[in-house]
Design a protein around this motif. Structure first.
Motif, PDB file in Angstrom:
ATOM      1  N   GLY A  37      43.735  43.733  24.525  1.00 37.71           N
ATOM      2  CA  GLY A  37      45.045  43.170  24.847  1.00 37.71           C
ATOM      3  C   GLY A  37      45.809  42.791  23.591  1.00 37.71           C
ATOM      4  N   ALA A  38      47.083  42.535  23.760  1.00 38.34           N
ATOM      5  CA  ALA A  38      47.923  42.157  22.633  1.00 38.34           C
ATOM      6  C   ALA A  38      48.891  41.068  23.066  1.00 38.34           C
ATOM      7  CB  ALA A  38      48.704  43.367  22.121  1.00 38.34           C
ATOM      8  N   PHE A  39      49.312  40.259  22.118  1.00 39.68           N
ATOM      9  CA  PHE A  39      50.256  39.180  22.400  1.00 39.68           C
ATOM     10  C   PHE A  39      51.523  39.715  23.059  1.00 39.68           C
ATOM     11  CE2 PHE A  39      53.807  36.429  21.076  1.00 39.68           C
ATOM     12  CZ  PHE A  39      53.408  35.261  21.704  1.00 39.68           C
ATOM     13  N   GLY A  40      52.025  40.839  22.581  1.00 37.80           N
ATOM     14  CA  GLY A  40      53.234  41.438  23.148  1.00 37.80           C
ATOM     15  C   GLY A  40      53.077  41.801  24.618  1.00 37.80           C
ATOM     16  N   GLU A  41      51.896  42.253  25.006  1.00 34.34           N
ATOM     17  CA  GLU A  41      51.634  42.583  26.410  1.00 34.34           C
ATOM     18  C   GLU A  41      51.685  41.325  27.271  1.00 34.34           C
ATOM     19  OE1 GLU A  41      48.169  44.550  29.237  1.00 34.34           O
ATOM     20  OE2 GLU A  41      47.695  44.074  27.158  1.00 34.34           O
ATOM     21  N   ILE A  42      51.107  40.234  26.765  1.00 34.98           N
ATOM     22  CA  ILE A  42      51.095  38.978  27.525  1.00 34.98           C
ATOM     23  C   ILE A  42      52.511  38.455  27.710  1.00 34.98           C
ATOM     24  CG2 ILE A  42      50.323  36.574  27.520  1.00 34.98           C
ATOM     25  CD1 ILE A  42      47.850  37.547  25.929  1.00 34.98           C
ATOM     26  N   THR A  43      53.311  38.448  26.643  1.00 35.58           N
ATOM     27  CA  THR A  43      54.677  37.933  26.753  1.00 35.58           C
ATOM     28  C   THR A  43      55.534  38.816  27.654  1.00 35.58           C
ATOM     29  OG1 THR A  43      55.358  39.043  24.705  1.00 35.58           O
ATOM     30  CG2 THR A  43      54.627  36.757  24.522  1.00 35.58           C
ATOM     31  N   ALA A  44      55.252  40.127  27.689  1.00 37.38           N
ATOM     32  CA  ALA A  44      56.021  41.034  28.540  1.00 37.38           C
ATOM     33  C   ALA A  44      55.717  40.824  30.019  1.00 37.38           C
ATOM     34  CB  ALA A  44      55.735  42.485  28.153  1.00 37.38           C
ATOM     35  N   LYS A  45      54.533  40.290  30.331  1.00 36.14           N
ATOM     36  CA  LYS A  45      54.103  40.153  31.717  1.00 36.14           C
ATOM     37  C   LYS A  45      54.206  38.733  32.261  1.00 36.14           C
ATOM     38  CE  LYS A  45      51.051  44.113  31.710  1.00 36.14           C
ATOM     39  NZ  LYS A  45      49.693  44.610  31.954  1.00 36.14           N
ATOM     40  N   THR A  46      54.802  37.822  31.505  1.00 35.41           N
ATOM     41  CA  THR A  46      54.929  36.445  31.985  1.00 35.41           C
ATOM     42  C   THR A  46      56.338  35.930  31.763  1.00 35.41           C
ATOM     43  OG1 THR A  46      53.979  34.234  31.874  1.00 35.41           O
ATOM     44  CG2 THR A  46      54.136  35.415  29.812  1.00 35.41           C
ATOM     45  N   ALA A  47      56.745  34.988  32.601  1.00 39.49           N
ATOM     46  CA  ALA A  47      58.075  34.404  32.481  1.00 39.49           C
ATOM     47  C   ALA A  47      58.062  33.148  31.609  1.00 39.49           C
ATOM     48  CB  ALA A  47      58.618  34.057  33.861  1.00 39.49           C
ATOM     49  N   VAL A  48      56.877  32.713  31.208  1.00 39.64           N
ATOM     50  CA  VAL A  48      56.732  31.498  30.405  1.00 39.64           C
ATOM     51  C   VAL A  48      56.916  31.837  28.931  1.00 39.64           C
ATOM     52  CG1 VAL A  48      55.120  29.676  29.742  1.00 39.64           C
ATOM     53  CG2 VAL A  48      55.143  30.534  32.071  1.00 39.64           C
ATOM     54  N   SER A  49      57.574  30.961  28.205  1.00 40.95           N
ATOM     55  CA  SER A  49      57.726  31.141  26.768  1.00 40.95           C
ATOM     56  C   SER A  49      56.395  30.835  26.091  1.00 40.95           C
ATOM     57  CB  SER A  49      58.814  30.196  26.245  1.00 40.95           C
ATOM     58  OG  SER A  49      58.945  30.333  24.859  1.00 40.95           O
ATOM     59  N   LEU A  50      55.901  31.778  25.300  1.00 39.24           N
ATOM     60  CA  LEU A  50      54.614  31.626  24.628  1.00 39.24           C
ATOM     61  C   LEU A  50      54.752  31.757  23.113  1.00 39.24           C
ATOM     62  CD1 LEU A  50      52.574  34.032  26.920  1.00 39.24           C
ATOM     63  CD2 LEU A  50      52.450  31.550  26.943  1.00 39.24           C
ATOM     64  N   ARG A  51      53.837  31.108  22.408  1.00 35.20           N
ATOM     65  CA  ARG A  51      53.739  31.277  20.958  1.00 35.20           C
ATOM     66  C   ARG A  51      52.389  31.904  20.664  1.00 35.20           C
ATOM     67  NH1 ARG A  51      52.455  26.838  18.566  1.00 35.20           N
ATOM     68  NH2 ARG A  51      52.118  25.459  20.303  1.00 35.20           N
ATOM     69  N   SER A  52      52.315  32.634  19.580  1.00 33.98           N
ATOM     70  CA  SER A  52      51.048  33.153  19.116  1.00 33.98           C
ATOM     71  C   SER A  52      50.494  32.184  18.094  1.00 33.98           C
ATOM     72  CB  SER A  52      51.240  34.524  18.470  1.00 33.98           C
ATOM     73  OG  SER A  52      50.021  34.975  17.949  1.00 33.98           O
ATOM     74  N   ARG A  53      49.305  31.707  18.328  1.00 41.63           N
ATOM     75  CA  ARG A  53      48.689  30.786  17.375  1.00 41.63           C
ATOM     76  C   ARG A  53      48.017  31.595  16.279  1.00 41.63           C
ATOM     77  NH1 ARG A  53      44.626  26.204  19.330  1.00 41.63           N
ATOM     78  NH2 ARG A  53      43.151  26.587  17.692  1.00 41.63           N
ATOM     79  N   ALA A  54      48.237  31.190  15.048  1.00 44.13           N
ATOM     80  CA  ALA A  54      47.642  31.885  13.907  1.00 44.13           C
ATOM     81  C   ALA A  54      46.137  31.982  14.118  1.00 44.13           C
ATOM     82  CB  ALA A  54      47.956  31.137  12.619  1.00 44.13           C
ATOM     83  N   GLY A  55      45.598  33.155  13.896  1.00 35.59           N
ATOM     84  CA  GLY A  55      44.162  33.335  14.040  1.00 35.59           C
ATOM     85  C   GLY A  55      43.715  33.621  15.455  1.00 35.59           C
ATOM     86  N   ALA A  56      44.660  33.905  16.378  1.00 34.12           N
ATOM     87  CA  ALA A  56      44.278  34.219  17.758  1.00 34.12           C
ATOM     88  C   ALA A  56      43.363  35.433  17.740  1.00 34.12           C
ATOM     89  CB  ALA A  56      45.519  34.493  18.600  1.00 34.12           C
ATOM     90  N   SER A  57      42.306  35.400  18.537  1.00 42.82           N
ATOM     91  CA  SER A  57      41.328  36.458  18.522  1.00 42.82           C
ATOM     92  C   SER A  57      41.125  37.040  19.914  1.00 42.82           C
ATOM     93  CB  SER A  57      39.988  35.917  18.002  1.00 42.82           C
ATOM     94  OG  SER A  57      39.523  34.905  18.868  1.00 42.82           O
ATOM     95  N   ALA A  58      40.491  38.205  19.950  1.00 37.83           N
ATOM     96  CA  ALA A  58      40.145  38.820  21.229  1.00 37.83           C
ATOM     97  C   ALA A  58      38.946  38.085  21.823  1.00 37.83           C
ATOM     98  CB  ALA A  58      39.816  40.293  21.037  1.00 37.83           C
ATOM     99  N   CYS A  59      38.920  37.975  23.135  1.00 38.12           N
ATOM    100  CA  CYS A  59      37.800  37.320  23.833  1.00 38.12           C
ATOM    101  C   CYS A  59      36.556  38.168  23.754  1.00 38.12           C
ATOM    102  CB  CYS A  59      38.138  37.100  25.314  1.00 38.12           C
ATOM    103  SG  CYS A  59      39.542  36.043  25.623  1.00 38.12           S
TER     104      CYS A  59
END
Length: 59
Positions: A37-59
């Motif tokens: 997954g990617a941050f851009g995919e998450i933001t494209a699929k949700t109506a909530v404003s999100l930030r990417s936290r530095a160092g975010a990793s894959a589960c």
């Protein structure tokens, strides 16, 4: 009538199939994404404003 579980000050962490985002005073910050997954995919699929936290990793 019960308030929504994801309403302001009700949820401390949102865990979904796309990623994990703890609730902060400044909003939701994605800290983990699903494998492939990617941050851009998450933001494209949700109506909530999100930030990417530095160092975010894959589960």
């Amino acid at each position: 009538m019960h308030p929504a579980l994801t309403g302001e000050r009700w949820a401390h962490r949102v865990v979904a199939d796309l990623g994990v985002a703890p609730s902060r005073r400044t909003g939701l910050a994605v800290v983990e994404t699903a494998p492939g997954g990617a941050f851009g995919e998450i933001t494209a699929k949700t109506a909530v404003s999100l930030r990417s936290r530095a160092g975010a990793s894959a589960c």
